[in-house]
Design a protein around this motif. Structure first.
Motif, PDB file in Angstrom:
ATOM      1  N   GLU A 101       0.825  -1.217   0.000  1.00 34.73           N
ATOM      2  CA  GLU A 101       0.000   0.000   0.000  1.00 34.73           C
ATOM      3  C   GLU A 101       0.858   1.266   0.000  1.00 34.73           C
ATOM      4  N   ASP A 104       1.698   1.639  -3.535  1.00 34.93           N
ATOM      5  CA  ASP A 104       0.528   2.118  -4.291  1.00 34.93           C
ATOM      6  C   ASP A 104       0.333   3.615  -4.094  1.00 34.93           C
ATOM      7  N   LEU A 105       0.504   4.076  -2.842  1.00 31.75           N
ATOM      8  CA  LEU A 105       0.362   5.514  -2.562  1.00 31.75           C
ATOM      9  C   LEU A 105       1.451   6.295  -3.290  1.00 31.75           C
ATOM     10  N   LEU A 165      -3.603  -2.086  -8.148  1.00 35.93           N
ATOM     11  CA  LEU A 165      -4.205  -0.841  -7.680  1.00 35.93           C
ATOM     12  C   LEU A 165      -5.535  -0.532  -8.358  1.00 35.93           C
ATOM     13  N   GLN A 168      -8.196  -2.571  -6.926  1.00 38.46           N
ATOM     14  CA  GLN A 168      -8.290  -2.227  -5.500  1.00 38.46           C
ATOM     15  C   GLN A 168      -9.192  -1.029  -5.318  1.00 38.46           C
ATOM     16  N   THR A 169      -8.824   0.039  -6.009  1.00 38.94           N
ATOM     17  CA  THR A 169      -9.505   1.303  -5.765  1.00 38.94           C
ATOM     18  C   THR A 169     -10.924   1.238  -6.309  1.00 38.94           C
ATOM     19  N   ALA A 170     -11.112   0.477  -7.350  1.00 39.23           N
ATOM     20  CA  ALA A 170     -12.461   0.323  -7.887  1.00 39.23           C
ATOM     21  C   ALA A 170     -13.365  -0.301  -6.829  1.00 39.23           C
ATOM     22  N   LEU A 187      -9.169  -3.144   0.465  1.00 40.32           N
ATOM     23  CA  LEU A 187      -9.072  -2.967  -0.984  1.00 40.32           C
ATOM     24  C   LEU A 187      -9.017  -4.344  -1.613  1.00 40.32           C
TER      25      LEU A 187
END
Lengths: 188, 188
Positions: A101, A104-105, A165, A168-170, A187
């Motif tokens: 994560e 990802d950030l 990602l 995940q974000t979806a 996520l």
């Protein structure tokens, strides 16, 4: 178990190098932060990875000790050292998850080709390693210690499909409120 | 040691409640995030605190067990459970430190009076608790286990004066590069 130990050793030795590479990317960003908030943000992530690095410097020799011990009776829940090993491995499973994560950030911010390529590569390896560690620990806890209670199990369940990602974000939109007795949903 | 155990118990029981209050603040922010980056950012902090909450749910009963044991010989480095307690307490010392930084990061974003007042209050208590835990652990490690090596010591040294945000960020400019063999220098 010995095969798993060799793979744990490889994974955590490799992630140590990834942490150092990630810290080397963050360092100039912290030095040149545009304001206090940005500085604290990257510095905080840097420190969390630095803490993980310190723990791995203790964990890897512990894994090596188990690899070098020819006596298979050490792999028993009655062996305090073995329980400690399982505990530390479980903690570093989450360390790997959090590292994914953090990467990802960072991928949201460092979009230049050089850094995004390096971060994406680390992210893919770390994600695979996280899955591998998680699966091994599920098997080991089941095989060696039926009474072992993973304090993170309720949480970890949410990460079975920690995905790239984009998905995940979806799916993060499906976030559930803990007030409703769900965990945050993660996520997936 | 029994006096310290009572205070550890109070501190970690109180921080559990603070984690839940912080998660309750983050939850709607995650639900209503304006984009995927914001959602991942708050969700990640939420998850790290959720992991800490799970660990505290194991640690607090462990502390209570030591409080209830009338045999003072348990406080010995030859006692595996005592070493485990010291290890867990050391980990949660960093959990408290990271919580203070999570609150500092939130204070940059949640500037309305209701949330900033609540966050600032949690921040002040958590900072005091972090200092208390750190000082007790330094004494205990010195008193009970001269051979105990704190894997985070090099790192923790940088936090002796973890100060209110304003001075943190002011001095964070003194950030040193790990390439020069320094730790990141931290927010002294």
């Amino acid at each position: 178990m010995r095969e798993e130990l060799a793979i744990f050793n490889r994974i955590f030795t490799a992630t140590k190098e990834s942490i150092e590479n990630f810290m080397a990317i963050l360092d100039p960003v912290i030095q040149n932060a545009k304001d206090d908030h940005e500085r604290l943000y990257y510095h905080h992530i840097y420190e969390e990875e630095e803490q993980r690095l310190s723990r791995l410097e203790e964990l890897i020799p512990l894994i090596t000790n188990f690899e070098n011990d020819k006596n298979d009776t050490i792999f028993s829940p009655t062996n305090n050292e073995f329980n400690r090993l399982l505990q530390e491995l479980n903690l570093e499973k989450f360390g790997l998850h959090n590292f994914v994560e953090h990467l990802d950030l960072a991928l949201f911010k460092f979009t230049d080709e050089v850094r995004s390529t390096q971060l994406q590569q680390m992210r893919e390896v770390s994600y695979q390693d996280y899955q591998q560690v998680k699966n091994f620990l599920n098997e080991i806890n089941g095989k060696f210690d039926r009474d072992y209670v993973d304090p993170h199990a309720h949480h970890d369940k949410d990460h079975d499909h920690l995905a790239p990602l984009i998905s995940q974000t979806a799916t993060a939109k499906n976030h559930k409120s803990p007030k409703k007795g769900f965990t945050v949903g993660s996520l997936l």
